[in-house]
Design a protein around this motif. Structure first.
Motif, PDB file in Angstrom:
ATOM      1  N   ASN A   8     -35.847  21.420  -7.774  1.00  0.00           N
ATOM      2  CA  ASN A   8     -35.468  22.199  -6.599  1.00  0.00           C
ATOM      3  C   ASN A   8     -36.262  21.793  -5.364  1.00  0.00           C
ATOM      4  OD1 ASN A   8     -37.917  23.258  -7.522  1.00  0.00           O
ATOM      5  ND2 ASN A   8     -37.463  25.321  -6.769  1.00  0.00           N
ATOM      6  N   ARG A   9     -37.033  20.706  -5.458  1.00  0.00           N
ATOM      7  CA  ARG A   9     -37.737  20.174  -4.290  1.00  0.00           C
ATOM      8  C   ARG A   9     -36.856  19.195  -3.523  1.00  0.00           C
ATOM      9  NH1 ARG A   9     -43.341  21.230  -4.963  1.00  0.00           N
ATOM     10  NH2 ARG A   9     -43.459  23.093  -6.271  1.00  0.00           N
ATOM     11  N   HIS A  10     -35.583  19.157  -3.892  1.00  0.00           N
ATOM     12  CA  HIS A  10     -34.567  18.387  -3.182  1.00  0.00           C
ATOM     13  C   HIS A  10     -34.727  16.878  -3.402  1.00  0.00           C
ATOM     14  CE1 HIS A  10     -33.971  22.298  -1.646  1.00  0.00           C
ATOM     15  NE2 HIS A  10     -34.848  22.229  -0.666  1.00  0.00           N
ATOM     16  N   GLY A  11     -33.750  16.127  -2.937  1.00  0.00           N
ATOM     17  CA  GLY A  11     -33.789  14.696  -3.177  1.00  0.00           C
ATOM     18  C   GLY A  11     -32.806  13.920  -2.335  1.00  0.00           C
ATOM     19  N   LEU A  12     -32.881  12.606  -2.478  1.00  0.00           N
ATOM     20  CA  LEU A  12     -32.053  11.680  -1.711  1.00  0.00           C
ATOM     21  C   LEU A  12     -31.557  10.587  -2.639  1.00  0.00           C
ATOM     22  CD1 LEU A  12     -31.065  10.516   1.104  1.00  0.00           C
ATOM     23  CD2 LEU A  12     -33.216   9.224   1.111  1.00  0.00           C
ATOM     24  N   VAL A  13     -30.261  10.304  -2.566  1.00  0.00           N
ATOM     25  CA  VAL A  13     -29.679   9.141  -3.234  1.00  0.00           C
ATOM     26  C   VAL A  13     -29.042   8.305  -2.132  1.00  0.00           C
ATOM     27  CG1 VAL A  13     -28.033   8.303  -4.934  1.00  0.00           C
ATOM     28  CG2 VAL A  13     -29.227  10.463  -5.328  1.00  0.00           C
ATOM     29  N   ALA A  14     -29.585   7.112  -1.903  1.00  0.00           N
ATOM     30  CA  ALA A  14     -29.124   6.294  -0.781  1.00  0.00           C
ATOM     31  C   ALA A  14     -28.811   4.889  -1.258  1.00  0.00           C
ATOM     32  CB  ALA A  14     -30.189   6.255   0.319  1.00  0.00           C
ATOM     33  N   GLY A  15     -28.012   4.184  -0.481  1.00  0.00           N
ATOM     34  CA  GLY A  15     -27.675   2.805  -0.804  1.00  0.00           C
ATOM     35  C   GLY A  15     -26.379   2.393  -0.147  1.00  0.00           C
ATOM     36  N   ALA A  16     -26.221   1.088   0.030  1.00  0.00           N
ATOM     37  CA  ALA A  16     -25.017   0.556   0.658  1.00  0.00           C
ATOM     38  C   ALA A  16     -23.806   0.782  -0.253  1.00  0.00           C
ATOM     39  CB  ALA A  16     -25.203  -0.931   0.951  1.00  0.00           C
ATOM     40  N   THR A  17     -22.626   0.653   0.317  1.00  0.00           N
ATOM     41  CA  THR A  17     -21.391   0.811  -0.447  1.00  0.00           C
ATOM     42  C   THR A  17     -21.347  -0.178  -1.603  1.00  0.00           C
ATOM     43  OG1 THR A  17     -20.216   1.536   1.525  1.00  0.00           O
ATOM     44  CG2 THR A  17     -18.875   0.727  -0.289  1.00  0.00           C
ATOM     45  N   GLY A  18     -20.994   0.321  -2.797  1.00  0.00           N
ATOM     46  CA  GLY A  18     -20.843  -0.547  -3.962  1.00  0.00           C
ATOM     47  C   GLY A  18     -22.114  -0.847  -4.712  1.00  0.00           C
ATOM     48  N   THR A  19     -23.204  -0.158  -4.404  1.00  0.00           N
ATOM     49  CA  THR A  19     -24.474  -0.453  -5.078  1.00  0.00           C
ATOM     50  C   THR A  19     -24.764   0.487  -6.246  1.00  0.00           C
ATOM     51  OG1 THR A  19     -25.662   0.904  -3.448  1.00  0.00           O
ATOM     52  CG2 THR A  19     -25.498  -1.467  -3.010  1.00  0.00           C
ATOM     53  N   GLY A  20     -23.945   1.520  -6.459  1.00  0.00           N
ATOM     54  CA  GLY A  20     -24.112   2.370  -7.627  1.00  0.00           C
ATOM     55  C   GLY A  20     -24.478   3.808  -7.343  1.00  0.00           C
ATOM     56  N   LYS A  21     -24.320   4.269  -6.096  1.00  0.00           N
ATOM     57  CA  LYS A  21     -24.687   5.660  -5.767  1.00  0.00           C
ATOM     58  C   LYS A  21     -23.858   6.662  -6.559  1.00  0.00           C
ATOM     59  CE  LYS A  21     -23.937   5.801  -1.340  1.00  0.00           C
ATOM     60  NZ  LYS A  21     -23.318   4.469  -1.195  1.00  0.00           N
ATOM     61  N   THR A  22     -22.560   6.409  -6.687  1.00  0.00           N
ATOM     62  CA  THR A  22     -21.688   7.372  -7.362  1.00  0.00           C
ATOM     63  C   THR A  22     -22.034   7.496  -8.837  1.00  0.00           C
ATOM     64  OG1 THR A  22     -19.897   6.920  -5.794  1.00  0.00           O
ATOM     65  CG2 THR A  22     -19.301   7.995  -7.843  1.00  0.00           C
TER      66      THR A  22
END
Length: 515
Positions: free
Chosen positions: A25-39
């Motif tokens: 619950n300390r929150h987070g970030l998932v980042a990356g260019a299109t097609g790099t595996g974020k989904t």
């Protein structure tokens, strides 16, 4: 995979990488260019939270997540087994589906999601309509006057009728609220019409969503994954961002303080997060920062998913303790600067240079840094993300229809209710010739305190609750689109308002309303 209160994310040179549920619950970030595996990363996190008994909300931007309710298959998926073998996950890896509830603001690919105009509030509504300060002031007048006159604002036609009403009563309202510009009222009405044409009318109305329906677990104790169909919604990005911000603010205002728990009560994934912050006014950014900072104590974890960490304002980015960074590309000086900034946000690893690693990551590989004991950020590690257990292919139309028919939410929200609210009440005043007495009441009225920090009508829920039986008993009959008595009366009201506005313009008495 869940082990000792931790979620398995993947493995790297220094072994497995985990996300501690007590710090989720300390929150987070998932980042990356299109097609790099974020989904895929979002998918395996949603699966893991569900397995740990934590409900999840996520927007399904392209329909890729819809198969999470069905077990995956090894057929034609040798790369999944290969990845599991590479990270030492082969023995524990298996295919399974997870409990899912499908939602859709337009009611086409999931159960409808609705809220009322009152619950949205003037601040978020102004953001949705992209209003200037003067027009936002008129919206505030409409909300405050609706409170004073006990007029429920439930759907778009209620708000449109309320705006027409204040335009007619501008002279009587001047001493309390200042000048109300006819041009501002007209501009808002046009924007409401545009919003209605984009399908937003499906979003405003009753039955309104109960937040408890987003926080359910199944009979096996697994958290329900709530997927919002957003492929069509993305055609109206401001509606998408405003809805998610409304949902986050509702959680903040409704849930009780719980402090630090062994695991979150809900995890909220905000995909395409840059849409929330694009051209957002300073006041809105301050509110977002406040909610993100404080909603942690309500047991809610918020994870922003976006292409570049630079999409998130610094005050919000500073609240995101768990970070998963997929590859970024550096083709321009601005992109190289963004990569440098992303690298500097991690706790360095002496084994490699973080800035170089961000551009070298393969698909499905990420830099991972999560909070460890006492909430200290871990050293960044190059990590191969584990393979998902659910089906990668999206649902077919037949499968989706079957899932909706068998859902626990089937029938609860599927039919809209047209309650007796501001539109009907104002029409009744017109038909009974009560305009004169209404103007007299307005001229004697005193100032109404402004709404709360999110611009909600503070007593809207109380009024709706106490009058629920009355509203059900006095529901207005279905109105045809034309040739009805009510529509004819409404046109008459608008013509009257137009004549009053024209006379006001001629007299040169209209001014800019300032809050």
């Amino acid at each position: 995979m869940i082990e000792d209160g931790r979620i398995f994310l993947g493995a790297g040179a220094n072994g497995p990488q985990w996300l501690e549920l007590r710090y989720a619950n300390r929150h987070g970030l998932v980042a990356g260019a299109t097609g790099t595996g974020k989904t895929i990363t979002l998918r395996i996190m949603a699966e893991s939270f569900s397995a740990a008994g934590v409900p999840v909300f996520a927007a399904d931007i392209k329909g890729d997540l819809s198969g999470v309710g069905l077990a995956g298959s090894a057929e034609g998926k040798a790369f999944l087994a290969k990845r599991a073998e590479e990270i030492g996950f082969a023995q524990a890896y298996h295919f399974e589906g997870f409990p899912v509830a499908y939602w859709d603001l337009f009611g086409r690919q999931g159960h409808p999601v609705r809220t009322t105009i009152s619950e949205m509030g003037p601040l978020l509504l102004s953001r949705l309509l992209d209003l200037n300060d003067t027009q936002e002031g008129v919206i505030n007048v409409a909300f405050n006057l609706a409170d004073e006159q006990k007029l429920l604002l439930l759907d778009l036609k209620d708000l449109r009728a309320m705006l027409t009403f204040i335009a007619e009563q501008a002279e009587a309202l001047r001493t309390t609220y200042g000048n109300i510009s006819a041009a501002s009222v007209g501009a808002i009405q046009r924007k409401l019409l545009t919003l209605e044409n984009e399908g937003a009318a499906h979003f405003f109305g009753e039955p309104a969503l109960e937040l408890s329906d987003f926080m359910r677990v199944d009979s096996d104790g697994r958290g329900v994954i709530n997927l919002l169909a957003a492929d069509q919604l993305m055609a109206s990005p401001k509606l998408y961002a405003t809805f998610l911000l409304w949902l986050l603010s509702e959680l903040f205002e409704t849930l009780p303080e719980v402090g630090d728990l062994d695991k979150p009560k809900l995890v909220f994934f905000f995909d395409e997060a840059h849409l929330l912050f694009n051209d957002a006014p300073k006041a809105l950014l301050e509110k977002v920062t406040q909610v993100v900072r404080l909603v942690r104590s309500k047991g809610v974890g918020v994870y922003f998913v976006t292409q570049n960490p630079a999409d998130i304002p610094e005050p919000v980015l500073a609240q995101l303790g768990n970070r998963i960074q997929h590859a970024l590309r550096a083709y321009t000086p601005a992109e190289r600067k963004a990569i440098r900034a992303a690298a500097e946000s991690f706790r360095p690893n002496p084994a490699f240079k973080t800035e170089d690693a961000i551009t070298e990551l393969a698909v499905g590989e990420a830099l991972v840094s999560t909070l460890l004991d006492k909430g200290v950020p871990g050293i960044v590690e190059r990590t191969l993300i584990r393979p998902p257990s659910s089906r990668l292919e999206p649902l077919s139309a037949v499968e989706r229809a079957a899932a909706l028919a068998g859902s626990a939410m089937a029938g609860k929200y599927d039919r809209s209710i047209d309650s007796h609210s501001a539109y009907e009440m104002l029409q009744a005043r017109v038909e009974s010739g009560a305009q004169t007495s209404t103007a007299a009441q307005l001229s004697r009225s005193s100032s109404v305190p402004p709404s709360g920090p999110w611009g909600r009508q503070k007593d809207a829920e109380e009024k709706r609750s106490s009058g629920a039986a009355a509203k059900r008993g006095s529901r207005a009959p279905a109105r045809p689109r034309s040739d009805s008595m009510v529509e004819t009366t409404m046109k008459s009201v608008l013509r009257t308002a137009g004549r009053e506005i024209t006379r006001s313009i001629v007299r040169g008495l209209l001014g800019s309303w300032k809050r």
